[in-house]
Design an enzyme around this catalytic site. Structure first.
Site, PDB file in Angstrom:
ATOM      1  CG  ASP A  25      42.612 -20.911  30.883  1.00  0.00           C
ATOM      2  OD1 ASP A  25      42.986 -20.416  29.799  1.00  0.00           O
ATOM      3  OD2 ASP A  25      43.228 -21.825  31.455  1.00  0.00           O
ATOM      4  CE  LYS A  86      44.974 -18.242  24.021  1.00  0.00           C
ATOM      5  NZ  LYS A  86      45.198 -18.846  25.338  1.00  0.00           N
ATOM      6  CD  GLU A 185      46.823 -17.649  28.476  1.00  0.00           C
ATOM      7  OE1 GLU A 185      47.931 -18.182  28.287  1.00  0.00           O
ATOM      8  OE2 GLU A 185      45.924 -17.632  27.625  1.00  0.00           O
ATOM      9  CG  ASP A 207      50.828 -22.254  30.440  1.00  0.00           C
ATOM     10  OD1 ASP A 207      50.549 -23.462  30.308  1.00  0.00           O
ATOM     11  OD2 ASP A 207      50.013 -21.330  30.242  1.00  0.00           O
TER      12      ASP A 207
END
Lengths: 621, 107
Positions: A25, A86, A185, A207
């Site tokens: 992850d 990211k 994800e 999330d």
């Protein structure tokens, strides 16, 4: 020395056959690595027992530091300590300026339009920074599993585009990792809860991470997760909850935020985070800061963060609207991210969706765990029936061959990732280049299919027709990216192209193309037969013509020569008739008629090769 | 004839069985393959087969067949940690040589 793990009955691996596969992850704030051991997926801790690796990379005087060691330097060495990389993956410099947040780094433009960050160890790209994080996780996994890794599944947000996915893959490559596939994800989280084996339906994945909020609406159908809609807020997360609590503390302690030095600023944030976490289980928590003492209740806390939670629910609503479904149609809600531990978040999500959200797996680790399970399957450590079907290619992929025919290399409904190779050859003597047209569709003729790309392979050594071997490889990765490469086997000259096959095709278009291929099946078959014979006829004409010109006069009588020339003319005639059967018969007839000529040519060739040599020279070999 | 295990091994197996939600014990066996002749088999048992013998050690059921026992008699199963790596190890008095990786052995 390898240490053994317990296997499922009957599935004990052959020695040295157990593949070391991990799920990673790669998060904006935190990253994790997990693997399946003795049948259950678990995240792997480092030597200090920490599972979570903060996604922070520092370029220090001594070298590169990753994770917790780099964290304190976010403030005192901010230019060289990189967080949230990211957000820059697969972005251009112009994107960076419009990302809506101030990044404290010095950017420089690179040749490839990728933004580079100036550090004391030189300019680094987002791909390189991410690779450092992946390298740290891979090293931890190698130490934990006792050897080299076979491969990894790396998760990416569902909304990541091609460039962002490609950048993630590049980072993995740079870190020396073999990527089985990238996995969305939310899909990974759903897999962790075993929803892929459950009933079909709509799944929402909520999330709420440290700095980002993502909501994804997925539909599970025949074991395949389809992303229906995504939404969220790239600047909303648990850190904002901390800020609200910190504000409250500062107000109560009568301290103005502008008066804080960086040390006490950090102190109040740490205290706020501690209070937030304690309120997950306690109704009241003692708060101390700068000599001030007080108490914060869960009810007060809920009031503070309510506007933030409401914003997430609004995004949730919007995503459902985009997906065209109602809240009642949601089958399951999966909770991901540390901030979903906040009771108000769970209550609000439950209230809005009318479902009790799934929370039994640690929300910080659930994505990595799902990825690890997927990696375990892809590594072949489970039996075939456990293999999940995650994605298939909707239409066949192939290329154009002589005569305008579509040669299918990968057939529709093949699960991806997949790689297929086929050998082709040259059509003409001395042919040195070959045009490769990549096609998608079910029809037999090129003109009825969709052209995806065209490229050329040059530098084929001049050889007689049919002698060159050209291997064309079609490779569709798990993300639907198609790579086609052609290689001439003798010289190794190569050429390739990359395309995204499903690009621009809607479900309706795919359905239409499939239907047409069914209704015109017979017509297509006949068309293919005819084209094949036409091509065969052309090939014969080409070959015979060349041979006649080369040594026809020498090896044939006047009469024989004229007969073959007439045959060739006649074949041209028959070819225009449009009857596959007639062409076929004529080809067979001429082939037979020219057999004698071919035999004489071969003998004369051998004689030429042998003349001037002594018998002794051949004895040894 | 017997196979035993250490407390650490038993604790880990009990945990794994609990996580798995089913299973009556573990199977310890030997099969002929691997770079050094024989390879160990270590797997969960849902149902013991007729030709297997059962042992109990540290409260965990161990199943093994007659043929394997020839090579495994007196073996102690241990659970060890080597840095971050952890897993099971066979302390087998019958093994004369191991392949260095520990996954297979010779008698």
């Amino acid at each position: 020395m390898a240490l053994l793990q317990i296997s499922e009955p009957g599935l004990a691996p052959e020695p040295h056959q157990q593949k070391r596969a991990v799920g990673i992850d790669l998060g904006t704030t935190n990253s994790l690595v997990a693997t399946v051991r003795s049948g259950s997926a678990e995240t792997l801790p480092d030597y200090d027992g920490q599972h979570i690796l903060p996604s922070i990379v520092r370029y220090s005087e001594q070298g590169v530091e990753v994770g917790l060691v780099a964290k304190p330097h976010v403030i005192d060495d901010s230019f060289n300590t990189i967080v949230s990389i990211k957000r820059l993956m697969g972005r251009g410099l112009e994107d960076v300026n419009t990302l809506g947040e101030v990044m404290p780094y010095h950017f420089v433009q690179s040749e490839s339009s990728m933004p580079l960050i100036e550090t004391r160890r030189g300019a680094v790209s987002p791909v390189e920074v991410s690779a450092e994080i992946l390298r740290a996780l891979a090293e931890r996994a190698r130490d934990s599993l006792g050897g080299e890794l076979d491969g990894a599944v790396i998760t990416v947000p569902a909304y990541f585009d091609d460039a962002q996915r490609q950048a993630t893959k590049d980072a993995a490559k740079l870190a020396g990792l073999h990527v089985y596939r990238l996995l969305n994800e939310p899909t990974a989280a759903a897999v962790a809860y075993g929803l892929d084996e459950g009933t079909e339906g709509v799944i929402a994945v909520y999330d709420l991470g440290g700095g980002t909020f993502d909501i994804s609406v997925l539909r599970l159908q025949k074991g395949v997760f389809e992303v229906m809609a995504t939404g969220g807020d790239t600047a909303l997360g648990g850190d904002d909850f901390d800020k609200e609590v910190a504000q409250w503390i500062l107000e109560c302690a009568s301290v103005a935020e502008s008066d804080l030095d960086s040390g006490s600023h950090r102190a109040v944030m740490i205290e706020a985070c501690r209070v937030k976490e304690a309120l997950t289980n306690a109704d009241n928590v003692e708060v101390t800061f700068n000599g001030w003492q007080g108490e914060l209740s869960r009810v007060q806390f809920n009031e503070l963060v309510k506007p933030l939670v409401t914003r997430t629910i609004r995004s949730f609503k919007r995503a459902l609207r985009d997906a065209g479904i109602k809240a009642e149609e949601i089958h399951e809600v999966v909770m991901v991210g540390g901030s979903t531990r906040v009771p108000l978040v769970r209550e609000s999500v439950a209230e809005f969706s009318g479902k009790n959200p799934l929370t039994s797996i640690d929300p910080d680790r659930v994505v990595a765990i799902g990825a690890a399970q997927q990696a375990n399957v892809l590594a072949g450590n489970k039996s075939a029936e456990d293999m999940l079907l995650l994605d298939v290619i909707p239409l066949s992929l192939g290329l154009e061959t002589m005569g305008g025919l579509m040669e299918k290399v990968i057939h529709r409904n093949t699960t991806i990732p997949v790689s297929r190779a086929q050998e082709f050859t040259t059509y003409k003597d001395g042919q040195t280049a070959m045009a490769i047209q990549v096609l998608q569709g079910e029809r037999e003729l090129v003109s009825d299919n969709r052209s995806l790309a065209r490229f050329e392979l040059r530098g084929i050594p001049p050889l007689p027709a049919g002698a060159a071997k050209i291997r064309v490889t079609f490779q569709v990765d798990a993300d639907g990216l198609l790579d086609v490469s052609a290689e001439e086997m003798a010289t190794g000259v190569k050429s390739s192209v990359q395309v995204k096959p499903s690009y621009g095709l809607t479900d309706d278009e795919i359905a239409r193309m499939l239907k047409e291929s069914m209704t015109s099946a017979e017509e297509d078959r006949d068309a293919r037969k005819l084209r094949e014979q036409e091509v065969e006829a052309d090939r014969l004409v080409e070959a015979l013509d060349t041979a006649l010109k080369a040594d026809g006069r020498e090896l044939l009588s006047e009469d024989e020569f004229n007969r073959l020339v007439a045959d060739l003319e006649n074949l041209g005639e028959v070819k225009r008739s449009g009857s596959a059967e007639a062409i076929k018969l004529e080809i067979e007839r001429i082939s037979k008629a020219s057999d004698e000529f071919a035999a004489r040519r071969m003998n004369s060739g051998i004689r030429k090769a042998l003349s001037g040599h002594k018998i002794d020279e051949f004895k040894e070999s | 004839m017997a196979i035993t295990m250490t407390e650490a091994a038993a604790r880990h197996i009990r945990d794994q069985l609990e996580k798995r939600g089913r299973g009556v014990g573990i199977r310890v066996a030997v099969r002929t393959s691997g770079c050094s002749g024989m390879a160990y088999v270590l797997e969960f048992v849902d149902e013991a087969s007729n030709d297997e013998l059962a042992f109990e050690s540290q409260g965990v059921n161990i199943y093994s067949d007659q043929k394997s026992l020839v090579y495994l008699d007196g073996t102690e199963l241990d659970f060890v940690k080597e840095g971050l790596n952890e897993g099971f190890q066979f302390n087998n008095p019958n093994a004369s040589s191991e392949c260095g990786c520990g996954e297979s052995f010779n008698v």
